[in-house]
Design a protein around this motif. Structure first.
Motif, PDB file in Angstrom:
ATOM      1  N   ARG A 175       0.819  -1.102   0.119  1.00 53.60           N
ATOM      2  CA  ARG A 175       0.057  -0.033  -0.220  1.00 53.60           C
ATOM      3  C   ARG A 175       0.937   1.235  -0.013  1.00 53.60           C
ATOM      4  N   PRO A 176       0.606   2.082  -0.947  1.00 57.26           N
ATOM      5  CA  PRO A 176       1.585   3.335  -0.968  1.00 57.26           C
ATOM      6  C   PRO A 176       1.398   4.163   0.507  1.00 57.26           C
ATOM      7  N   ASP A 177       0.402   4.044   1.273  1.00 59.14           N
ATOM      8  CA  ASP A 177       0.283   4.716   2.476  1.00 59.14           C
ATOM      9  C   ASP A 177       0.851   3.840   3.563  1.00 59.14           C
ATOM     10  N   GLY A 178       1.458   2.801   3.189  1.00 62.31           N
ATOM     11  CA  GLY A 178       2.054   1.860   4.461  1.00 62.31           C
ATOM     12  C   GLY A 178       3.143   2.567   4.926  1.00 62.31           C
ATOM     13  N   ASP A 179       4.034   1.641   5.691  1.00 59.83           N
ATOM     14  CA  ASP A 179       5.071   2.102   6.536  1.00 59.83           C
ATOM     15  C   ASP A 179       6.434   2.333   5.534  1.00 59.83           C
ATOM     16  N   SER A 180       6.422   1.839   4.291  1.00 61.64           N
ATOM     17  CA  SER A 180       7.645   1.785   3.648  1.00 61.64           C
ATOM     18  C   SER A 180       7.169   2.300   2.127  1.00 61.64           C
ATOM     19  N   THR A 181       8.109   3.098   1.655  1.00 57.73           N
ATOM     20  CA  THR A 181       7.861   3.458   0.131  1.00 57.73           C
ATOM     21  C   THR A 181       7.970   2.463  -0.640  1.00 57.73           C
ATOM     22  N   LEU A 182       7.872   2.583  -1.833  1.00 53.55           N
ATOM     23  CA  LEU A 182       8.035   1.582  -2.928  1.00 53.55           C
ATOM     24  C   LEU A 182       9.550   1.159  -2.936  1.00 53.55           C
ATOM     25  N   GLU A 183      10.197   2.530  -2.979  1.00 52.97           N
ATOM     26  CA  GLU A 183      11.617   2.604  -3.313  1.00 52.97           C
ATOM     27  C   GLU A 183      12.370   1.861  -2.154  1.00 52.97           C
ATOM     28  N   GLN A 184      11.891   1.946  -0.756  1.00 52.60           N
ATOM     29  CA  GLN A 184      12.431   1.199   0.065  1.00 52.60           C
ATOM     30  C   GLN A 184      12.173  -0.441   0.023  1.00 52.60           C
ATOM     31  N   VAL A 185      10.993  -0.710  -0.304  1.00 53.69           N
ATOM     32  CA  VAL A 185      10.521  -2.115  -0.444  1.00 53.69           C
ATOM     33  C   VAL A 185      11.552  -2.655  -1.348  1.00 53.69           C
ATOM     34  N   CYS A 186      11.751  -2.225  -2.644  1.00 53.69           N
ATOM     35  CA  CYS A 186      12.560  -2.441  -3.757  1.00 53.69           C
ATOM     36  C   CYS A 186      14.092  -2.805  -3.381  1.00 53.69           C
ATOM     37  N   ALA A 187      14.516  -1.676  -2.613  1.00 50.30           N
ATOM     38  CA  ALA A 187      15.878  -1.711  -2.081  1.00 50.30           C
ATOM     39  C   ALA A 187      16.143  -3.187  -1.108  1.00 50.30           C
ATOM     40  N   GLU A 188      15.013  -3.170  -0.211  1.00 46.69           N
ATOM     41  CA  GLU A 188      15.158  -4.269   0.769  1.00 46.69           C
ATOM     42  C   GLU A 188      15.171  -5.787   0.198  1.00 46.69           C
ATOM     43  N   PHE A 189      14.116  -5.641  -0.863  1.00 52.19           N
ATOM     44  CA  PHE A 189      14.001  -6.975  -1.616  1.00 52.19           C
ATOM     45  C   PHE A 189      15.261  -7.368  -2.400  1.00 52.19           C
ATOM     46  N   VAL A 190      15.993  -6.351  -2.991  1.00 49.21           N
ATOM     47  CA  VAL A 190      17.239  -6.565  -3.609  1.00 49.21           C
ATOM     48  C   VAL A 190      18.465  -6.904  -2.657  1.00 49.21           C
ATOM     49  N   ALA A 191      18.463  -6.451  -1.556  1.00 46.51           N
ATOM     50  CA  ALA A 191      19.239  -6.975  -0.445  1.00 46.51           C
ATOM     51  C   ALA A 191      18.930  -8.505  -0.160  1.00 46.51           C
ATOM     52  N   ILE A 192      17.821  -8.785   0.320  1.00 48.60           N
ATOM     53  CA  ILE A 192      17.423 -10.076   0.351  1.00 48.60           C
ATOM     54  C   ILE A 192      18.022 -10.850  -0.689  1.00 48.60           C
ATOM     55  N   GLY A 193      17.435 -10.536  -1.773  1.00 47.95           N
ATOM     56  CA  GLY A 193      17.635 -11.623  -2.964  1.00 47.95           C
ATOM     57  C   GLY A 193      19.408 -11.614  -3.164  1.00 47.95           C
ATOM     58  N   LEU A 194      20.025 -10.617  -3.226  1.00 48.53           N
ATOM     59  CA  LEU A 194      21.291 -10.868  -3.103  1.00 48.53           C
ATOM     60  C   LEU A 194      22.267 -11.656  -2.042  1.00 48.53           C
ATOM     61  N   ALA A 195      21.576 -11.718  -0.995  1.00 44.30           N
ATOM     62  CA  ALA A 195      21.920 -12.492   0.236  1.00 44.30           C
ATOM     63  C   ALA A 195      21.662 -13.790   0.091  1.00 44.30           C
ATOM     64  N   ALA A 196      20.421 -14.223  -0.649  1.00 44.04           N
ATOM     65  CA  ALA A 196      19.967 -15.473  -0.812  1.00 44.04           C
ATOM     66  C   ALA A 196      21.069 -16.235  -1.594  1.00 44.04           C
ATOM     67  N   VAL A 197      21.448 -15.580  -2.596  1.00 43.72           N
ATOM     68  CA  VAL A 197      22.388 -16.015  -3.752  1.00 43.72           C
ATOM     69  C   VAL A 197      23.946 -15.727  -3.300  1.00 43.72           C
ATOM     70  N   ARG A 198      24.000 -15.378  -2.126  1.00 42.36           N
ATOM     71  CA  ARG A 198      25.394 -15.137  -1.419  1.00 42.36           C
ATOM     72  C   ARG A 198      26.200 -14.348  -2.279  1.00 42.36           C
ATOM     73  N   ALA A 199      25.674 -13.386  -2.678  1.00 40.62           N
ATOM     74  CA  ALA A 199      26.694 -12.424  -3.690  1.00 40.62           C
ATOM     75  C   ALA A 199      27.559 -11.582  -2.803  1.00 40.62           C
ATOM     76  N   PRO A 200      28.516 -11.278  -3.202  1.00 38.92           N
ATOM     77  CA  PRO A 200      29.503 -10.211  -2.430  1.00 38.92           C
ATOM     78  C   PRO A 200      28.775  -8.920  -2.349  1.00 38.92           C
ATOM     79  N   ALA A 201      29.211  -7.993  -1.329  1.00 40.23           N
ATOM     80  CA  ALA A 201      28.568  -6.941  -1.045  1.00 40.23           C
ATOM     81  C   ALA A 201      29.140  -5.713  -1.927  1.00 40.23           C
ATOM     82  N   GLN A 202      28.246  -5.242  -2.706  1.00 40.14           N
ATOM     83  CA  GLN A 202      28.681  -4.164  -3.737  1.00 40.14           C
ATOM     84  C   GLN A 202      27.356  -3.536  -4.143  1.00 40.14           C
ATOM     85  N   PRO A 203      27.769  -2.284  -4.480  1.00 46.07           N
ATOM     86  CA  PRO A 203      26.769  -1.514  -5.219  1.00 46.07           C
ATOM     87  C   PRO A 203      25.893  -2.059  -6.476  1.00 46.07           C
ATOM     88  N   VAL A 204      24.681  -1.952  -6.635  1.00 42.89           N
ATOM     89  CA  VAL A 204      23.895  -2.458  -7.687  1.00 42.89           C
ATOM     90  C   VAL A 204      23.096  -1.399  -8.055  1.00 42.89           C
TER      91      VAL A 204
END
Length: 233
Positions: A175-204
């Protein structure tokens, strides 16, 4: 269930029908939606609906076809400048997440109604081919990452399905009026996804929302309206 009447005179009948179809198919299912329901929603007769669409199934196929093609074209534009698997996976995660969050009704239909197309029909086979073409981008990003030694994945298929399910789930709860913006949700999901594939920490790279597909029939007054049995999140 309340279906808003679509009476905007500036909107052509074909688009009004598609807006009503997406709303009804997403909320009550394709099988439970009749031509009479569509006619009532847009203020036309049954014959008036058939003046614009040849059948209910052809209408569903057209919606799914256009949505799938829009997703593929946007994805390929975003991926084109990038070679690193981590960038490509990050773009896939953030774009799929955003498309579903911004178009919850269209994506519910796109993801959930393949079963309603006649098996073996040209439309059914075409939608499957489009889905396969889109998922190939995920397969290649994961495979390239494993081959290059930057991803560590025990089962590429299960990893792909898990990550894609995470992204598509936003059509149900974001929901756009929820606790997180869509940009925040996308960034967090990317962090979760890269952690799931054990990718080295790096800007993406993350998806540019301006490049995402727009679906003019997405019901604007239902975009943030949860189903009756959904808890607000």
């Amino acid at each position: 269930m309340t279906i808003p009447r679509l009476t905007d005179r500036d909107t052509n009948a074909g688009e009004r029908i598609r807006t009503a179809a997406v709303l009804l198919f997403a909320r009550q299912g394709y099988a439970a939606t009749s031509i009479r329901d569509l006619a009532r929603a847009v203020g036309l007769t049954n014959a008036g609906i058939y003046h614009h669409v040849t059948s209910k199934e052809s209408l569903l196929a057209d919606l799914m076809r256009t949505a799938q093609r829009g997703l593929i074209e946007a994805t390929e534009r975003m991926l084109a400048p990038y070679e690193r698997p981590a960038d490509r996976l990050a773009l896939l995660i953030s774009s799929l997440t955003a498309v579903h969050a911004r178009n919850p009704m269209t994506t519910r239909v796109m993801d959930g109604e393949l079963r309603s197309l006649t098996p073996g029909s040209a439309a059914h086979d075409e939608i499957i081919a489009l889905r396969d073409a889109y998922e190939a981008h995920w397969k290649h990003a994961l495979s390239d990452g494993v081959i290059q030694g930057v991803f560590r994945v025990a089962d590429e298929k299960l990893t792909r399905l898990a990550l894609m399910s995470m992204c598509t789930g936003t059509s149900e709860w974001y929901r756009p009026d929820g606790d997180s913006t869509l940009e925040q949700v996308c960034a967090e999901f990317v962090a979760i996804g890269l952690a799931a594939v054990r990718a080295p920490a790096q800007p993406v790279a993350l998806a540019d929302f301006c490049l995402l597909p727009e679906f003019p029939w997405e019901p604007p007054d239902a975009r943030n309206d949860p189903r009756p049995d959904e808890a607000r999140r």
